[in-house]
Design a protein around this motif. Structure first.
Motif, PDB file in Angstrom:
ATOM      1  N   ASP A  55     102.412  58.272 105.421  1.00 52.20           N
ATOM      2  CA  ASP A  55     102.075  59.650 105.820  1.00 52.20           C
ATOM      3  C   ASP A  55     100.853  60.189 105.080  1.00 52.20           C
ATOM      4  O   ASP A  55     100.504  61.362 105.228  1.00 52.20           O
ATOM      5  CB  ASP A  55     103.268  60.584 105.611  1.00 52.20           C
ATOM      6  N   ARG A  56     100.180  59.353 104.298  1.00 54.34           N
ATOM      7  CA  ARG A  56      98.992  59.801 103.567  1.00 54.34           C
ATOM      8  C   ARG A  56      97.744  59.206 104.210  1.00 54.34           C
ATOM      9  O   ARG A  56      97.637  57.994 104.390  1.00 54.34           O
ATOM     10  CB  ARG A  56      99.074  59.398 102.086  1.00 54.34           C
ATOM     11  N   GLN A  57      96.790  60.064 104.523  1.00 57.28           N
ATOM     12  CA  GLN A  57      95.536  59.628 105.116  1.00 57.28           C
ATOM     13  C   GLN A  57      94.518  59.298 104.029  1.00 57.28           C
ATOM     14  O   GLN A  57      94.480  59.944 102.977  1.00 57.28           O
ATOM     15  CB  GLN A  57      94.976  60.720 106.043  1.00 57.28           C
ATOM     16  N   SER A  58      93.686  58.311 104.299  1.00 58.75           N
ATOM     17  CA  SER A  58      92.602  58.002 103.369  1.00 58.75           C
ATOM     18  C   SER A  58      91.579  59.124 103.356  1.00 58.75           C
ATOM     19  O   SER A  58      91.370  59.814 104.355  1.00 58.75           O
ATOM     20  CB  SER A  58      91.917  56.689 103.769  1.00 58.75           C
ATOM     21  N   ASP A  59      90.939  59.307 102.213  1.00 56.76           N
ATOM     22  CA  ASP A  59      89.916  60.339 102.043  1.00 56.76           C
ATOM     23  C   ASP A  59      88.783  59.736 101.226  1.00 56.76           C
ATOM     24  O   ASP A  59      88.902  59.565 100.025  1.00 56.76           O
ATOM     25  CB  ASP A  59      90.502  61.564 101.329  1.00 56.76           C
ATOM     26  N   ALA A  60      87.692  59.393 101.908  1.00 58.53           N
ATOM     27  CA  ALA A  60      86.597  58.669 101.266  1.00 58.53           C
ATOM     28  C   ALA A  60      85.640  59.556 100.488  1.00 58.53           C
ATOM     29  O   ALA A  60      84.655  59.065  99.932  1.00 58.53           O
ATOM     30  CB  ALA A  60      85.810  57.883 102.315  1.00 58.53           C
ATOM     31  N   ARG A  61      85.934  60.861 100.430  1.00 57.38           N
ATOM     32  CA  ARG A  61      85.055  61.733  99.640  1.00 57.38           C
ATOM     33  C   ARG A  61      85.158  61.378  98.160  1.00 57.38           C
ATOM     34  O   ARG A  61      86.202  60.914  97.701  1.00 57.38           O
ATOM     35  CB  ARG A  61      85.451  63.200  99.842  1.00 57.38           C
ATOM     36  N   PRO A  62      84.058  61.584  97.397  1.00 55.29           N
ATOM     37  CA  PRO A  62      84.103  61.288  95.963  1.00 55.29           C
ATOM     38  C   PRO A  62      85.268  61.983  95.280  1.00 55.29           C
ATOM     39  O   PRO A  62      85.594  63.140  95.585  1.00 55.29           O
ATOM     40  CB  PRO A  62      82.755  61.819  95.448  1.00 55.29           C
ATOM     41  N   GLN A  63      85.905  61.284  94.361  1.00 51.76           N
ATOM     42  CA  GLN A  63      87.043  61.851  93.661  1.00 51.76           C
ATOM     43  C   GLN A  63      86.595  62.838  92.596  1.00 51.76           C
ATOM     44  O   GLN A  63      85.468  62.794  92.106  1.00 51.76           O
ATOM     45  CB  GLN A  63      87.872  60.731  93.025  1.00 51.76           C
ATOM     46  N   ARG A  64      87.508  63.721  92.251  1.00 51.34           N
ATOM     47  CA  ARG A  64      87.217  64.681  91.188  1.00 51.34           C
ATOM     48  C   ARG A  64      87.149  63.957  89.843  1.00 51.34           C
ATOM     49  O   ARG A  64      87.868  62.999  89.603  1.00 51.34           O
ATOM     50  CB  ARG A  64      88.297  65.769  91.126  1.00 51.34           C
ATOM     51  N   SER A  65      86.282  64.447  88.986  1.00 53.95           N
ATOM     52  CA  SER A  65      86.168  63.865  87.656  1.00 53.95           C
ATOM     53  C   SER A  65      86.689  64.856  86.626  1.00 53.95           C
ATOM     54  O   SER A  65      86.820  66.041  86.896  1.00 53.95           O
ATOM     55  CB  SER A  65      84.709  63.507  87.347  1.00 53.95           C
ATOM     56  N   GLY A  66      86.975  64.348  85.455  1.00 51.25           N
ATOM     57  CA  GLY A  66      87.463  65.201  84.388  1.00 51.25           C
ATOM     58  C   GLY A  66      88.174  64.360  83.355  1.00 51.25           C
ATOM     59  O   GLY A  66      88.434  63.171  83.559  1.00 51.25           O
ATOM     60  N   VAL A  67      88.489  64.968  82.240  1.00 55.52           N
ATOM     61  CA  VAL A  67      89.173  64.260  81.163  1.00 55.52           C
ATOM     62  C   VAL A  67      90.490  63.696  81.685  1.00 55.52           C
ATOM     63  O   VAL A  67      91.269  64.397  82.326  1.00 55.52           O
ATOM     64  CB  VAL A  67      89.422  65.209  79.971  1.00 55.52           C
ATOM     65  N   GLY A  68      90.698  62.414  81.433  1.00 51.15           N
ATOM     66  CA  GLY A  68      91.925  61.750  81.861  1.00 51.15           C
ATOM     67  C   GLY A  68      91.825  61.101  83.231  1.00 51.15           C
ATOM     68  O   GLY A  68      92.692  60.318  83.601  1.00 51.15           O
ATOM     69  N   ALA A  69      90.774  61.421  83.988  1.00 46.72           N
ATOM     70  CA  ALA A  69      90.606  60.830  85.313  1.00 46.72           C
ATOM     71  C   ALA A  69      89.995  59.442  85.195  1.00 46.72           C
ATOM     72  O   ALA A  69      89.354  59.110  84.199  1.00 46.72           O
ATOM     73  CB  ALA A  69      89.721  61.727  86.181  1.00 46.72           C
ATOM     74  N   VAL A  70      90.177  58.631  86.214  1.00 49.42           N
ATOM     75  CA  VAL A  70      89.568  57.303  86.246  1.00 49.42           C
ATOM     76  C   VAL A  70      88.156  57.440  86.803  1.00 49.42           C
ATOM     77  O   VAL A  70      87.971  57.943  87.914  1.00 49.42           O
ATOM     78  CB  VAL A  70      90.392  56.332  87.125  1.00 49.42           C
ATOM     79  N   HIS A  71      87.164  57.014  86.036  1.00 50.62           N
ATOM     80  CA  HIS A  71      85.775  57.071  86.513  1.00 50.62           C
ATOM     81  C   HIS A  71      85.519  55.981  87.544  1.00 50.62           C
ATOM     82  O   HIS A  71      84.980  56.223  88.621  1.00 50.62           O
ATOM     83  CB  HIS A  71      84.808  56.921  85.340  1.00 50.62           C
ATOM     84  N   HIS A  72      85.895  54.734  87.216  1.00 49.42           N
ATOM     85  CA  HIS A  72      85.763  53.637  88.167  1.00 49.42           C
ATOM     86  C   HIS A  72      86.573  52.446  87.684  1.00 49.42           C
ATOM     87  O   HIS A  72      86.989  52.403  86.531  1.00 49.42           O
ATOM     88  CB  HIS A  72      84.289  53.233  88.359  1.00 49.42           C
ATOM     89  N   ILE A  73      86.818  51.517  88.582  1.00 51.93           N
ATOM     90  CA  ILE A  73      87.381  50.243  88.193  1.00 51.93           C
ATOM     91  C   ILE A  73      86.292  49.187  88.401  1.00 51.93           C
ATOM     92  O   ILE A  73      85.422  49.346  89.254  1.00 51.93           O
ATOM     93  CB  ILE A  73      88.654  49.884  88.987  1.00 51.93           C
TER      94      ILE A  73
END
Length: 205
Positions: A78-96
């Motif tokens: 029930d979750r749709q993909s969202d290709a927009r850039p993700q939010r950044s911030g302390v604790g977030a994943v920058h990239h893999i």
């Protein structure tokens, strides 16, 4: 200050010593889009699928990144993909960051082109990197080493490269610093023939 923390491959004097990366888990969208990107495009085998043990309404997908280390996703239909850039911030994943063989680097970029995936390619001094985004906007770096560094000596080579870089007064580790480190450590490793790329700061277009 943290800037003064020594760089070394020696085990620190700490109460815990990890033995490697077991897996990293990401909040995904749905199984179809996730499998299409990570298995069908990047070539990671889907090695396990089961309910999320903390929330059985979701599915837990396990992908082998190529060396037995696992990347997993919690997904739900029930979750749709969202290709927009993700939010950044302390604790977030920058990239893999994932690796490909040097002789497949050009082929990998061609596959991204065919799949309609935007990307940037950079010469990062001691390795080459392509930056793209997955189906949910997560930045995925696909990198390849300029030298064939043995996995069991990687930390030692990087720490030696760091020392040589600092002694040279360079801002960033370059190919010449790693070549000198490999020679100092008695490791024979020829530089791979990789495509020309710009150096600098940047990610996905």
């Amino acid at each position: 200050m943290s800037d003064d923390a020594p760089v070394s491959d020696d085990l620190p004097d700490s109460p815990i010593h990890t033995t490697g990366t077991d897996h990293i888990t990401i909040w995904g969208s749905n199984a179809e889009d996730t499998i299409e990107f990570y298995r069908d495009l990047l070539g990671m085998p889907l090695v396990l699928r089961q309910p999320n043990l903390d929330d059985p309404s979701q599915t837990h997908l396990f992908f082998d990144t190529g060396d037995g280390r696992i990347l997993t996703f919690f997904v739900s239909d029930d979750r749709q993909s969202d290709a927009r850039p993700q939010r950044s911030g302390v604790g977030a994943v920058h990239h893999i960051a994932l690796r490909v063989a040097p002789d497949r680097f050009q082929e990998m970029m061609e596959a991204l082109d065919e799949a309609g995936k935007g990307y940037n390619v950079f010469d990062r001094g001691i390795f080459h990197s392509v930056y793209t985004r997955d189906n949910n906007g997560l930045v995925v770096e696909i990198t390849t080493d300029k030298f064939d560094v043995p996995d069991d000596r990687r930390a030692e080579v990087l720490a030696t490269t760091q020392r040589i870089r600092e002694e040279a007064g360079a801002d960033y580790a370059g190919e010449e610093h790693m070549a000198e480190a490999l020679e100092e450590l008695g490791l024979e490793a020829e530089a791979h023939d990789l495509p020309d790329a710009e150096s600098g700061v940047g990610g996905v277009e």
